[in-house]
Design a protein around this motif. Structure first.
Motif, PDB file in Angstrom:
ATOM      1  N   ILE A   1      36.637  39.797  41.937  1.00 41.48           N
ATOM      2  CA  ILE A   1      37.465  39.012  42.864  1.00 41.48           C
ATOM      3  C   ILE A   1      36.579  38.250  43.842  1.00 41.48           C
ATOM      4  O   ILE A   1      36.802  37.074  44.127  1.00 41.48           O
TER       5      ILE A   1
ATOM      6  N   VAL B   1      37.317  34.297  43.182  1.00 39.14           N
ATOM      7  CA  VAL B   1      38.296  33.722  44.114  1.00 39.14           C
ATOM      8  C   VAL B   1      37.565  33.124  45.310  1.00 39.14           C
ATOM      9  O   VAL B   1      36.796  33.808  45.981  1.00 39.14           O
ATOM     10  N   LYS B   2      37.797  31.867  45.575  1.00 42.39           N
ATOM     11  CA  LYS B   2      37.112  31.159  46.668  1.00 42.39           C
ATOM     12  C   LYS B   2      37.906  31.179  47.973  1.00 42.39           C
ATOM     13  O   LYS B   2      37.331  31.141  49.043  1.00 42.39           O
ATOM     14  N   ASN B   3      39.219  31.236  47.891  1.00 41.10           N
ATOM     15  CA  ASN B   3      40.073  31.228  49.072  1.00 41.10           C
ATOM     16  C   ASN B   3      40.027  32.604  49.750  1.00 41.10           C
ATOM     17  O   ASN B   3      40.334  33.623  49.127  1.00 41.10           O
TER      18      ASN B   3
ATOM     19  N   ARG C   1      43.360  34.677  49.780  1.00 40.12           N
ATOM     20  CA  ARG C   1      43.674  35.256  48.471  1.00 40.12           C
ATOM     21  C   ARG C   1      42.761  36.434  48.154  1.00 40.12           C
ATOM     22  O   ARG C   1      43.192  37.416  47.549  1.00 40.12           O
ATOM     23  N   ARG C   2      41.496  36.337  48.553  1.00 43.08           N
ATOM     24  CA  ARG C   2      40.579  37.459  48.362  1.00 43.08           C
ATOM     25  C   ARG C   2      41.097  38.707  49.065  1.00 43.08           C
ATOM     26  O   ARG C   2      41.141  39.780  48.486  1.00 43.08           O
TER      27      ARG C   2
END
Length: 96
Positions: free
Chosen positions: A56, A60-62, A65-66
């Motif tokens: 993750i 996942v960059k945001n 959201r992480r």
């Protein structure tokens, strides 16, 4: 890339430290009574969570959201751990 590998090694070392807690506790009290399969199951569960957290963090960059995905993953881990430990849901998964 080197920082990501250091993070993965840190996750693995933390997982090993968590596995040492019941092993050390078994030396001082009879209330902790794990057999080798308990260590294997808990190790696999921790390793799966650790690898998924690393995945993750890499994919996942945001940031929001992480946090949501890791919190959801930890919640699932705690529910599985509680079910395996004491069978809070009474499912066949826990052996009841």
């Amino acid at each position: 890339m080197l920082a990501q590998n250091k993070r993965f090694v840190t996750i693995i070392l933390c997982l090993e430290a968590l596995l040492l807690i019941p092993l050390i506790a078994m030396q001082f009290t009879s209330e902790v009574n794990w057999i080798y399969t308990d260590f294997i199951v808990f190790g696999v569960l921790l390793l799966t969570v650790g690898v998924l957290v690393e995945y993750i963090l890499r994919i996942v960059k945001n940031q929001e959201r992480r946090i949501i995905l890791i919190a959801f993953l930890i919640l699932i881990f705690l529910l599985i751990w509680a079910e395996l430990g004491v069978g809070i849901f009474g499912s066949p998964f826990a052996g009841s």
